[in-house]
Design a protein around this motif. Structure first.
Motif, PDB file in Angstrom:
ATOM      1  N   SER A  12       0.803  -1.231   0.000  1.00 26.13           N
ATOM      2  CA  SER A  12       0.000   0.000   0.000  1.00 26.13           C
ATOM      3  C   SER A  12       0.831   1.275   0.000  1.00 26.13           C
ATOM      4  O   SER A  12       0.357   2.324  -0.452  1.00 26.13           O
ATOM      5  CB  SER A  12      -0.952   0.013   1.201  1.00 26.13           C
ATOM      6  N   ARG A  14       2.986   2.069  -1.915  1.00 27.85           N
ATOM      7  CA  ARG A  14       3.260   2.446  -3.297  1.00 27.85           C
ATOM      8  C   ARG A  14       2.139   3.308  -3.884  1.00 27.85           C
ATOM      9  O   ARG A  14       2.269   3.816  -4.999  1.00 27.85           O
ATOM     10  CB  ARG A  14       3.422   1.193  -4.163  1.00 27.85           C
ATOM     11  N   TYR A  15       1.017   3.464  -3.142  1.00 31.39           N
ATOM     12  CA  TYR A  15      -0.168   4.110  -3.691  1.00 31.39           C
ATOM     13  C   TYR A  15      -0.702   5.181  -2.740  1.00 31.39           C
ATOM     14  O   TYR A  15      -0.667   5.032  -1.523  1.00 31.39           O
ATOM     15  CB  TYR A  15      -1.253   3.062  -3.964  1.00 31.39           C
ATOM     16  N   LYS A  16      -1.229   6.259  -3.346  1.00 33.00           N
ATOM     17  CA  LYS A  16      -1.796   7.354  -2.565  1.00 33.00           C
ATOM     18  C   LYS A  16      -3.308   7.232  -2.387  1.00 33.00           C
ATOM     19  O   LYS A  16      -3.894   7.921  -1.555  1.00 33.00           O
ATOM     20  CB  LYS A  16      -1.476   8.689  -3.243  1.00 33.00           C
ATOM     21  N   SER A 226      -1.178   6.264 -11.816  1.00 32.80           N
ATOM     22  CA  SER A 226      -0.135   5.336 -11.377  1.00 32.80           C
ATOM     23  C   SER A 226      -0.042   5.236  -9.860  1.00 32.80           C
ATOM     24  O   SER A 226       0.591   4.316  -9.336  1.00 32.80           O
ATOM     25  CB  SER A 226       1.223   5.757 -11.957  1.00 32.80           C
ATOM     26  N   ASP A 227      -0.706   6.171  -9.164  1.00 29.49           N
ATOM     27  CA  ASP A 227      -0.708   6.155  -7.698  1.00 29.49           C
ATOM     28  C   ASP A 227      -2.030   5.636  -7.126  1.00 29.49           C
ATOM     29  O   ASP A 227      -2.317   5.813  -5.937  1.00 29.49           O
ATOM     30  CB  ASP A 227      -0.442   7.564  -7.153  1.00 29.49           C
ATOM     31  N   ILE A 228      -2.843   5.023  -7.987  1.00 27.38           N
ATOM     32  CA  ILE A 228      -4.128   4.466  -7.556  1.00 27.38           C
ATOM     33  C   ILE A 228      -4.094   2.948  -7.680  1.00 27.38           C
ATOM     34  O   ILE A 228      -3.610   2.407  -8.676  1.00 27.38           O
ATOM     35  CB  ILE A 228      -5.290   5.019  -8.406  1.00 27.38           C
ATOM     36  N   LEU A 229      -4.626   2.258  -6.671  1.00 30.15           N
ATOM     37  CA  LEU A 229      -4.751   0.804  -6.703  1.00 30.15           C
ATOM     38  C   LEU A 229      -6.228   0.431  -6.641  1.00 30.15           C
ATOM     39  O   LEU A 229      -6.936   0.846  -5.720  1.00 30.15           O
ATOM     40  CB  LEU A 229      -4.021   0.174  -5.514  1.00 30.15           C
ATOM     41  N   ASP A 248      -3.272  -0.099 -11.498  1.00 30.42           N
ATOM     42  CA  ASP A 248      -2.875  -1.362 -10.884  1.00 30.42           C
ATOM     43  C   ASP A 248      -4.038  -1.942 -10.088  1.00 30.42           C
ATOM     44  O   ASP A 248      -4.931  -1.211  -9.616  1.00 30.42           O
ATOM     45  CB  ASP A 248      -1.684  -1.157  -9.949  1.00 30.42           C
TER      46      ASP A 248
END
Length: 291
Positions: A12, A14-16, A226-229, A248
């Motif tokens: 987590s 890695r993501y905002k 790119s910052d969303i999962l 992702d």
């Protein structure tokens, strides 16, 4: 090949922001999954934003009320984007006409027809019998246990009249506890297969992701894709939607695909790989349950 992880915390940072599915991930249609709730709360405590992105036909306020009944606390998420809100906007813009035939459970779905204040000149939509309708609004089947084929006679008539079907929930099935139920997506799929035209607004289709991004922006943060999962258990909704948006994804294998992926605590790697190939999906990560 997907990476099997043991917890959200493992990846987590890695993501905002998270776009999190509800049914099958955070709750089972009856009550919350405690580990999922704690994982989301911990993520928020570290500064991340949680957008619940659901194919529920309910408006945002209706989903929030439902979550309270399911024991999902308000401090486990920041905001909600629903297929219902996206589809309601289209309905009040006149996508399927002013006189519509409604499919669903009225006591549950009445909120779908509540006036939409976001539009300057919303259409005055009226529910009418099928033979008077200009279009169909489908929030779900009349009987979620009945095979969708029971609607063939009505759909044949509607197709011959050229009616469009607005699908407020693209999910095909959900598991309410241990019971699997049909959703609006199954009816829309049948109508399309019969030659009718179905309009979709939830996952995996773009309108709900546009809404989710707007809800995220309204929190006062700008987050690049790119910052969303994206997190979910639906291969053709949550995962396919994430793939389509360039986001992702974390596949919850213990939901709809628990049997096929041989998930108990974690998925069987070989069964998961076979399932991914068969369903033509490519989740970035996979885990048995959100925790």
């Amino acid at each position: 090949m997907t990476q099997i992880v043991t917890s959200l915390a493992e990846i987590s940072d890695r993501y905002k922001a998270l776009f999190v599915d509800l049914w099958g991930c955070v709750h089972n249609g009856i009550t919350a999954y405690p580990e999922a709730v704690e994982a989301l709360k911990a993520y928020r405590e570290r500064g991340g934003k949680v957008v619940l992105v659901t194919n529920s036909p309910k408006p945002r306020a209706g989903v929030a009320e439902q979550l309270t009944h399911f024991n999902v606390p308000a401090d486990s998420y920041d905001t909600i984007a629903t297929s219902g809100d996206s589809a309601r906007s289209a309905m009040f813009r006149g996508e399927v006409g002013e006189k519509v035939y409604f499919m669903g459970e009225w006591e549950r779905d009445a909120g779908f027809f509540e006036p939409l204040k976001l539009l300057d000149h919303p259409l005055n939509v009226e529910r009418v019998p099928l033979d008077e309708a200009e279009g169909i609004v489908c929030c779900g089947p009349f009987d979620p246990m009945a095979d969708p084929s029971v609607n063939r006679p009505d759909f044949l008539y509607a197709k011959q009249k050229g009616l469009k079907l607005l699908c407020a929930n693209p999910d095909i099935v959900v598991d309410r506890g241990e019971i699997r139920e049909w959703c609006a997506g199954a009816l829309a799929k049948l109508y399309t297969e019969m030659g009718g035209e179905s309009l979709y607004f939830g996952k995996p289709h773009p309108p709900i992701y546009d809404l989710a991004r707007r809800r995220l922006h309204a929190l006062g943060v700008d987050v690049v894709d790119s910052d969303i999962l994206a997190i979910g258990d639906g291969p053709h909704t949550d995962i396919a939607g994430g793939m389509g948006e360039g986001i992702d994804s974390l596949f919850i294998t213990g939901g709809l695909a628990a049997s096929e992926t041989k998930t108990s605590y974690q998925p069987d790697p070989d069964a998961l790989n076979d399932y991914i190939i068969k369903e033509k999906i490519n989740p970035t990560y996979s885990i048995g349950r959100l925790r």
